[in-house]
Design a protein around this motif. Sequence first.
Motif, mmCIF file in Angstrom:
data_model
loop_
_atom_site.group_PDB
_atom_site.id
_atom_site.type_symbol
_atom_site.label_atom_id
_atom_site.label_comp_id
_atom_site.label_asym_id
_atom_site.label_seq_id
_atom_site.Cartn_x
_atom_site.Cartn_y
_atom_site.Cartn_z
ATOM 1 N N LEU A 15 1.995 2.646 0.250
ATOM 2 C CA LEU A 15 1.686 3.279 1.537
ATOM 3 C C LEU A 15 1.309 2.217 2.556
ATOM 4 O O LEU A 15 0.469 1.357 2.300
ATOM 5 C CB LEU A 15 0.508 4.246 1.360
ATOM 6 N N ASN A 16 1.964 2.261 3.692
ATOM 7 C CA ASN A 16 1.559 1.416 4.809
ATOM 8 C C ASN A 16 1.522 2.230 6.093
ATOM 9 O O ASN A 16 2.182 3.250 6.231
ATOM 10 C CB ASN A 16 2.515 0.226 4.995
ATOM 11 N N ASN A 17 0.768 1.690 7.031
ATOM 12 C CA ASN A 17 0.608 2.326 8.330
ATOM 13 C C ASN A 17 1.867 2.125 9.195
ATOM 14 O O ASN A 17 2.651 1.207 8.969
ATOM 15 C CB ASN A 17 -0.637 1.688 8.975
ATOM 16 N N VAL A 18 2.038 2.974 10.181
ATOM 17 C CA VAL A 18 3.183 2.906 11.099
ATOM 18 C C VAL A 18 3.374 1.506 11.693
ATOM 19 O O VAL A 18 4.470 0.932 11.663
ATOM 20 C CB VAL A 18 2.977 3.912 12.266
ATOM 21 N N GLU A 19 2.276 0.969 12.222
ATOM 22 C CA GLU A 19 2.377 -0.326 12.902
ATOM 23 C C GLU A 19 2.683 -1.448 11.904
ATOM 24 O O GLU A 19 3.391 -2.405 12.229
ATOM 25 C CB GLU A 19 1.058 -0.597 13.641
ATOM 26 N N THR A 20 2.150 -1.328 10.697
ATOM 27 C CA THR A 20 2.459 -2.314 9.660
ATOM 28 C C THR A 20 3.971 -2.344 9.432
ATOM 29 O O THR A 20 4.597 -3.402 9.446
ATOM 30 C CB THR A 20 1.747 -1.959 8.337
ATOM 31 N N TRP A 21 4.551 -1.163 9.244
ATOM 32 C CA TRP A 21 5.999 -1.087 8.992
ATOM 33 C C TRP A 21 6.786 -1.644 10.179
ATOM 34 O O TRP A 21 7.799 -2.324 10.002
ATOM 35 C CB TRP A 21 6.431 0.365 8.741
ATOM 36 N N ARG A 23 -1.466 -8.106 7.537
ATOM 37 C CA ARG A 23 -2.446 -7.229 6.911
ATOM 38 C C ARG A 23 -2.294 -5.824 7.470
ATOM 39 O O ARG A 23 -1.882 -5.639 8.609
ATOM 40 C CB ARG A 23 -3.864 -7.755 7.173
ATOM 41 N N GLY A 24 -2.612 -4.841 6.643
ATOM 42 C CA GLY A 24 -2.386 -3.447 7.011
ATOM 43 C C GLY A 24 -3.063 -3.085 8.321
ATOM 44 O O GLY A 24 -4.216 -3.409 8.547
ATOM 45 N N ARG A 25 -2.317 -2.403 9.178
ATOM 46 C CA ARG A 25 -2.832 -2.044 10.502
ATOM 47 C C ARG A 25 -3.507 -0.672 10.526
ATOM 48 O O ARG A 25 -3.878 -0.197 11.585
ATOM 49 C CB ARG A 25 -1.697 -2.031 11.520
ATOM 50 N N GLY A 26 -3.629 -0.040 9.365
ATOM 51 C CA GLY A 26 -4.131 1.331 9.354
ATOM 52 C C GLY A 26 -5.620 1.446 9.134
ATOM 53 O O GLY A 26 -6.192 2.517 9.261
ATOM 54 N N GLY A 27 -6.264 0.383 8.798
ATOM 55 C CA GLY A 27 -7.695 0.508 8.559
ATOM 56 C C GLY A 27 -8.284 -0.684 7.872
ATOM 57 O O GLY A 27 -8.920 -1.534 8.476
ATOM 58 N N GLU A 53 -6.440 9.191 4.455
ATOM 59 C CA GLU A 53 -6.819 8.380 3.286
ATOM 60 C C GLU A 53 -5.664 8.436 2.283
ATOM 61 O O GLU A 53 -5.059 9.490 2.079
ATOM 62 C CB GLU A 53 -8.107 8.940 2.677
ATOM 63 N N SER A 54 -5.369 7.289 1.659
ATOM 64 C CA SER A 54 -4.111 7.192 0.924
ATOM 65 C C SER A 54 -3.936 8.245 -0.180
ATOM 66 O O SER A 54 -2.899 8.891 -0.260
ATOM 67 C CB SER A 54 -3.945 5.787 0.357
ATOM 68 N N THR A 55 -4.962 8.457 -1.002
ATOM 69 C CA THR A 55 -4.763 9.397 -2.115
ATOM 70 C C THR A 55 -4.733 10.843 -1.622
ATOM 71 O O THR A 55 -4.016 11.682 -2.163
ATOM 72 C CB THR A 55 -5.858 9.239 -3.194
ATOM 73 N N THR A 64 0.846 -8.471 -0.724
ATOM 74 C CA THR A 64 0.189 -8.302 -2.022
ATOM 75 C C THR A 64 0.406 -6.884 -2.545
ATOM 76 O O THR A 64 0.684 -6.675 -3.731
ATOM 77 C CB THR A 64 -1.321 -8.576 -1.878
ATOM 78 N N LYS A 65 0.271 -5.910 -1.646
ATOM 79 C CA LYS A 65 0.479 -4.520 -2.047
ATOM 80 C C LYS A 65 1.920 -4.317 -2.507
ATOM 81 O O LYS A 65 2.169 -3.703 -3.541
ATOM 82 C CB LYS A 65 0.143 -3.593 -0.880
ATOM 83 N N TRP A 66 2.856 -4.847 -1.754
ATOM 84 C CA TRP A 66 4.279 -4.703 -2.114
ATOM 85 C C TRP A 66 4.542 -5.299 -3.484
ATOM 86 O O TRP A 66 5.247 -4.733 -4.305
ATOM 87 C CB TRP A 66 5.176 -5.410 -1.089
ATOM 88 N N CYS A 92 4.973 6.102 4.786
ATOM 89 C CA CYS A 92 4.459 5.633 6.066
ATOM 90 C C CYS A 92 3.335 6.557 6.505
ATOM 91 O O CYS A 92 3.507 7.771 6.583
ATOM 92 C CB CYS A 92 5.585 5.633 7.090
ATOM 93 N N ASN A 93 2.187 5.957 6.775
ATOM 94 C CA ASN A 93 1.036 6.742 7.195
ATOM 95 C C ASN A 93 1.026 6.898 8.717
ATOM 96 O O ASN A 93 0.645 5.997 9.448
ATOM 97 C CB ASN A 93 -0.251 6.057 6.726
ATOM 98 N N GLY A 94 1.490 8.063 9.170
ATOM 99 C CA GLY A 94 1.500 8.351 10.608
ATOM 100 C C GLY A 94 0.521 9.454 10.923
ATOM 101 O O GLY A 94 0.743 10.275 11.809
ATOM 102 N N ASP A 95 -0.579 9.483 10.172
ATOM 103 C CA ASP A 95 -1.538 10.575 10.342
ATOM 104 C C ASP A 95 -2.460 10.316 11.528
ATOM 105 O O ASP A 95 -2.985 11.251 12.115
ATOM 106 C CB ASP A 95 -2.358 10.764 9.058
ATOM 107 N N GLU A 96 -2.642 9.068 11.866
ATOM 108 C CA GLU A 96 -3.446 8.658 13.018
ATOM 109 C C GLU A 96 -4.632 9.592 13.279
ATOM 110 O O GLU A 96 -4.666 10.333 14.265
ATOM 111 C CB GLU A 96 -2.580 8.566 14.266
ATOM 112 N N GLY A 97 -5.593 9.522 12.387
ATOM 113 C CA GLY A 97 -6.711 10.445 12.472
ATOM 114 C C GLY A 97 -7.813 10.037 13.429
ATOM 115 O O GLY A 97 -8.588 10.872 13.870
ATOM 116 N N ASP A 98 -7.904 8.765 13.764
ATOM 117 C CA ASP A 98 -8.965 8.309 14.657
ATOM 118 C C ASP A 98 -8.885 9.066 15.989
ATOM 119 O O ASP A 98 -7.910 8.945 16.712
ATOM 120 C CB ASP A 98 -8.785 6.783 14.866
#
Lengths: 637, 156
Positions: free
Chosen positions: A360-366, A205-209, A326-328, A216-218, A233-239
């Motif tokens: 779109l997936n998070n860094v850790e997911t990839w 499952r996605g590690r980004g949030g 956020e993805s969009t 399923t997404k793929w 790849c979402n490497g924005d790490e906003g937290d």
Amino acid sequence: MSKIVKMEDLNKAKKRGLDALMPRKTKIMVGMATSGIASGAGEVYRALDSEIKKRKADIILKKTGSMGMDCIEPLVDVITPNMPRMAYGRVTAKQVPAIIDQILNGSIDKEKPTYYMGEEDFIVTGEKIKYYKGKKPASLKGINAIGDVPFYKKQVKLATRNCGLIDPENIDEYIAKGGYFSLYKALTTMTPDEIIEDVVKSGLRGRGGGGFPAGTKWRSCRDAEGDIKYVICNGDEGDPGAYMDRSLMEGDPHSVIEGMIIGAYAIGAHEGYIYVRNEYPLAVANLTKAIEQARACGLLGKNILKSGFDFDIRISQGAGAFVCGESTALMASLEGKAGEPRAKYVHTVEHGLWNRPSNLNNVETWANVPLIIARGGNWFSAIGDKASTGTKVFSLVGKVNNIGLVEVPMGIPLRDIIYDIGGGIPDGKEFKAIQTGGPSGGCIPAKLVELPVTFDDLKKAGSMMGSGGMIVMDEKTCMVDIARYFIEFLESESCGKCVPCREGVHRMKQILEDICEGRGQEGDIELLEDMAGAIIDGSLCALGGSAPNPVLSTIKYFREEYEAHIRDKKCPAAVCKALIEYRIDPDKCTGCGLCPRVCPTGAAKGKIKKIHTIDQKKCIKCGACVESCKYDAIIVE
Amino acid sequence: MNTQKITKNKIKGIIGRHEAEKTSLIAILQDMQNEFRYLPKEALVAVGKHLDMPLARVYEVATFYNAFSLKPRGRYLVEVCAGTACHVKGGFNLLAKLERELKIECGQTTKDGTFTLEQVRCLGCCSLAPVVRIDNDIHAYLTQDKIPRILKKYRK
Ligand SMILES: Cc1cc2nc3c(=O)[nH]c(=O)nc-3n(C[C@H](O)[C@H](O)[C@H](O)COP(=O)(O)O)c2cc1C
Ligand code: SF4
Ligand code: FES
């Protein structure tokens, strides 16, 4: 760099990499991720370099990423043939000559290593490679094996498998640990459907949030209509308080790249983007180098591994906007626009970047993907919890003894993370709450310390997994102040598109400020709860939709703390400046004269050897006296 | 880091490194920001022309992202982390101390142009909280009493 086309080429690179990883002569590695450098690793590295040169010693000096235990950085690892890997923590440049001494004379008596590692876990291939043959060397007596160090004992390193061992700038070392063999397997023996099937089976499952199932997404993106598709790849790490993705991108960029190539092949994409947070220059540098190397080896570009599949990756840097995670919004930002989210009913897997199907997936997911392909979805799903498979990397920070990045199997109780791995709360203070999920998450109180860490349990408790920030709070943390802090953060980061988010969050902030500053009124708590509902319902994206979480969770578990602020005008944790006073404890004050010296306003007064006092009229509550007092004689309440 | 002189040539040079596509906007502005340490008006106008975009659109993007500054910054940028880990460890006291020491408020630049004081949301060094970054140096586990000495080093 020679091209990699056949298995033979990979094996050659692997051999070169192994020679570099575990060489036949002495090698010293310094953890040079951002946290290492900030702890002084650069200075240690330079000292090692000049000492080695001065003595003309035959020693290899290398940089690596972070092992996670930031509180003992700078970390220096020494690998000598037929000896375990020795890790020296909190090294200073001054200790360097002694460390080189004992490397050269084969002893370990002057500078004691923090722990040793007898073997290296090659999790991708399933091998374990020992550093020495035969019996454990006698000189190791009294030194902990890494498996006995409480910080590491309960950790399982999947996503961070290479961080702190490999040189992130050397693709061969990545390959040595089984890297790019999964890509080979995927491209030469698997169909896209088989790959997706395996990822579905893994339960990843996605590690980004949100924890959306990756497979399923793929699948949806693969099925979406369109010739041109993208993987991102979402490497924005906003937290603000989390840095797992930074550590991965800095310490093991190829794992993310390999995951993306496999994903792109499965989905049918030929272009990829990595969107990296503005504050992470080293991550950008290491990713850039890694992409160049992968291209030079033919692992990115045209006709990868002679499979006929083309794919390349570009890096795009964020410009400091939380909402762009956020993805969009992220996709709008990639298009060069202001990062405003759009309605969720338009699915990005169908209409994403430039209106084309985008995954779109998070860094850790990839980073988990190559491991799943190598070991199989079933192997992966056996780790962790049933509905939350695998591991999760957390940044364990705040009021906890062992601070750092930890990777644990999902389902582990919070207690194990805070007490066993984290070593509990410093200074004998009481554990009060742990914040997870960043600004979209919540605070979990001490009474729920047995809660298993899974996507669903955290959600049920009013928080969420989020991307992996875990901020430990003790009795000196005010929960109303924390709620105010997050709401203020979200107010400044709301893109402003939706009125409930823009105005509602602003209004909530005002109420919370009033409470913190002693102007709270009866009914404020109920008002906050009401507004929260309206904001959740009326917001377009999850920033607004989850913005009230930090407030709601703190009200739920710490209502009496809110009431103390409102009714008694007291801050029990002694944080809210308007509600506290600084006084001197006459029983503890020795009249040392320090606080009058550091006090910027002259509020702290007193002659040497006479008990000091603080003039309430002048005190600005800056805390300088508390910081300076060696006798714990300043009372704040 | 010195504030670079703004010249037409430099602006042109930066723009020239990018394709004249609307999607390049953020990347161009980032390069401008890196070169000049803020976005001068001339630069915004030139970017708009180059990308065939109304100035308002360029301005929208320039103001949306926190990394862009429309005001000139001082020689050194002092960034106080206001992330959660740093907040919990009392980072707000560091900001107040810096404001007193530099005699400016957050967001302002000292009269002599040496320091600009800003807040930043997490530098990714949460394990070393509280942290302050000055230029590219991270000052970890920072306490108020260390601040005057650190500032002195940069003042030289
Ligand atoms: C306001 C907001 C900020 C977000 N920030 C991030 C982020 O910094 N990193 C991230 O990976 N996901 C972030 N997300 C989640 C993404 O929208 C998206 O769900 C995720 O990147 C998908 O990847 P995953 O399925 O692999 O987790 C954020 C979501 C919202 C609403
Ligand atoms: S909910 Fe908030 S952040 Fe999200 S789109 Fe609306 S205004 Fe923007
Ligand atoms: S919270 Fe300050 S560096 Fe992350």
